[in-house]
Design a protein around this motif. Structure first.
Motif, PDB file in Angstrom:
ATOM      1  N   ASN A  19      40.339  21.744  -6.119  1.00  0.00           N
ATOM      2  CA  ASN A  19      41.302  20.850  -5.484  1.00  0.00           C
ATOM      3  C   ASN A  19      41.781  19.745  -6.426  1.00  0.00           C
ATOM      4  N   GLY A  20      41.478  19.891  -7.707  1.00  0.00           N
ATOM      5  CA  GLY A  20      41.926  18.912  -8.686  1.00  0.00           C
ATOM      6  C   GLY A  20      40.936  17.808  -8.985  1.00  0.00           C
ATOM      7  N   VAL A  21      39.858  17.697  -8.197  1.00  0.00           N
ATOM      8  CA  VAL A  21      38.834  16.684  -8.456  1.00  0.00           C
ATOM      9  C   VAL A  21      37.912  17.205  -9.561  1.00  0.00           C
ATOM     10  N   VAL A  22      37.673  16.365 -10.561  1.00  0.00           N
ATOM     11  CA  VAL A  22      36.830  16.750 -11.693  1.00  0.00           C
ATOM     12  C   VAL A  22      35.414  16.251 -11.448  1.00  0.00           C
ATOM     13  N   GLY A  23      34.443  17.139 -11.579  1.00  0.00           N
ATOM     14  CA  GLY A  23      33.066  16.809 -11.237  1.00  0.00           C
ATOM     15  C   GLY A  23      32.251  16.272 -12.390  1.00  0.00           C
ATOM     16  N   ILE A 146      36.018   6.143  -5.216  1.00  0.00           N
ATOM     17  CA  ILE A 146      36.210   4.860  -5.887  1.00  0.00           C
ATOM     18  C   ILE A 146      37.429   4.945  -6.804  1.00  0.00           C
ATOM     19  N   ASP A 147      38.298   3.966  -6.716  1.00  0.00           N
ATOM     20  CA  ASP A 147      39.476   3.909  -7.585  1.00  0.00           C
ATOM     21  C   ASP A 147      39.082   3.146  -8.851  1.00  0.00           C
ATOM     22  N   TYR A 148      38.560   3.875  -9.824  1.00  0.00           N
ATOM     23  CA  TYR A 148      38.086   3.246 -11.051  1.00  0.00           C
ATOM     24  C   TYR A 148      39.223   2.595 -11.837  1.00  0.00           C
ATOM     25  N   ASP A 149      40.380   3.223 -11.838  1.00  0.00           N
ATOM     26  CA  ASP A 149      41.504   2.641 -12.575  1.00  0.00           C
ATOM     27  C   ASP A 149      41.877   1.280 -12.007  1.00  0.00           C
ATOM     28  N   ASP A 150      41.838   1.149 -10.708  1.00  0.00           N
ATOM     29  CA  ASP A 150      42.190  -0.117 -10.071  1.00  0.00           C
ATOM     30  C   ASP A 150      41.105  -1.170 -10.279  1.00  0.00           C
ATOM     31  N   PHE A 172      35.280   5.865 -20.497  1.00  0.00           N
ATOM     32  CA  PHE A 172      35.736   5.583 -19.137  1.00  0.00           C
ATOM     33  C   PHE A 172      35.941   6.864 -18.336  1.00  0.00           C
ATOM     34  N   GLU A 173      36.450   7.903 -18.969  1.00  0.00           N
ATOM     35  CA  GLU A 173      36.664   9.165 -18.256  1.00  0.00           C
ATOM     36  C   GLU A 173      35.342   9.785 -17.813  1.00  0.00           C
ATOM     37  N   THR A 174      34.289   9.607 -18.613  1.00  0.00           N
ATOM     38  CA  THR A 174      32.960  10.090 -18.225  1.00  0.00           C
ATOM     39  C   THR A 174      32.431   9.303 -17.043  1.00  0.00           C
ATOM     40  N   VAL A 175      32.661   7.994 -17.039  1.00  0.00           N
ATOM     41  CA  VAL A 175      32.235   7.158 -15.919  1.00  0.00           C
ATOM     42  C   VAL A 175      32.898   7.612 -14.624  1.00  0.00           C
ATOM     43  N   LYS A 176      34.173   7.918 -14.676  1.00  0.00           N
ATOM     44  CA  LYS A 176      34.876   8.376 -13.477  1.00  0.00           C
ATOM     45  C   LYS A 176      34.235   9.645 -12.911  1.00  0.00           C
ATOM     46  N   ARG A 177      33.772  10.510 -13.791  1.00  0.00           N
ATOM     47  CA  ARG A 177      33.201  11.784 -13.335  1.00  0.00           C
ATOM     48  C   ARG A 177      31.764  11.653 -12.842  1.00  0.00           C
ATOM     49  N   ASN A 178      30.978  10.820 -13.517  1.00  0.00           N
ATOM     50  CA  ASN A 178      29.555  10.702 -13.177  1.00  0.00           C
ATOM     51  C   ASN A 178      29.249   9.530 -12.251  1.00  0.00           C
ATOM     52  N   GLY A 179      30.248   8.680 -11.998  1.00  0.00           N
ATOM     53  CA  GLY A 179      30.041   7.529 -11.130  1.00  0.00           C
ATOM     54  C   GLY A 179      30.453   7.810  -9.695  1.00  0.00           C
TER      55      GLY A 179
END
Length: 203
Positions: A19-23, A146-150, A172-179
């Protein structure tokens, strides 16, 4: 127990879990899509665990304890968060599927753990269902609400890294995936019984 029941009957909606969400980064190359998932949420990443050699049956080793009321659930102790490892019985291949000291929003930005807390956890308990089954197919869901970019865009340095609560710097991209903010792990037995093994709110 658990925020969502991913096995509820209902409108299947999507044809697969893509669905486009990266795990999580630590599961790259170790999962496969689920066909016709039921009740897949727009911010949910859901996959079936699979070894690099194609095996999908696992035992589970863990550090932690079983929840006193929901005795099918692995939870942390009063001293440290849980650590959960899937083991492929034939090859012995081990796959880390959750470390409460480093995975999830709280572990990254809210809850600092000492080196002693991290290192003194050994995943040496073997998980069994209440009726004694110890081998499962595993379905893993992480929720990324969580909206990490915001929230954190201004904290990212010029190299694309952000500082975590323990002082380390991570892409930061790793944080978005593992956070992720929530984690669920379900086990399916050979006879089709589905058991919720992990259900953690992490934010």
């Amino acid at each position: 127990m658990g925020l969502f029941n991913i096995f509820n009957k209902g409108d299947k909606g999507a044809r697969t879990t893509d669905n486009g969400v990266v795990g999580p980064t630590f599961l790259d190359g170790l999962t496969e899509q689920i066909i016709a998932p039921e009740n897949l949420l727009g911010h949910e990443w859901r996959r079936k665990l699979k070894t690099t050699s194609g095996h999908t049956k696992f035992r589970i080793k863990y550090f932690g304890q079983l929840h006193p009321e929901y005795q099918n659930l692995i939870v942390g102790t009063s001293d440290a968060p849980s650590l959960v490892v899937a083991v492929e019985p034939n090859s012995g291949q081990e796959i880390l599927i959750f470390d409460g000291c480093i995975h999830g929003y709280n572990a990254m930005f809210c809850d600092a753990y000492s080196d002693e807390q991290k290192k003194n956890r050994k995943a040496d308990k073997i998980y069994q269902s209440l009726n004694g089954i110890d081998t499962f197919e595993l379905t893993i869901s992480t929720y990324h609400g969580i909206d990490y970019d915001d929230e954190f865009a201004s904290d990212v340095d010029t190299d694309g890294f952000i500082e975590l609560i323990d002082g380390s710097k991570v892409e930061f991209e790793t944080v978005k995936r593992n956070g992720f903010d929530t984690l669920q792990i379900f086990g399916t037995t050979n006879n089709g019984d589905i058991i919720e093994i992990v259900s953690e709110e992490l934010a």
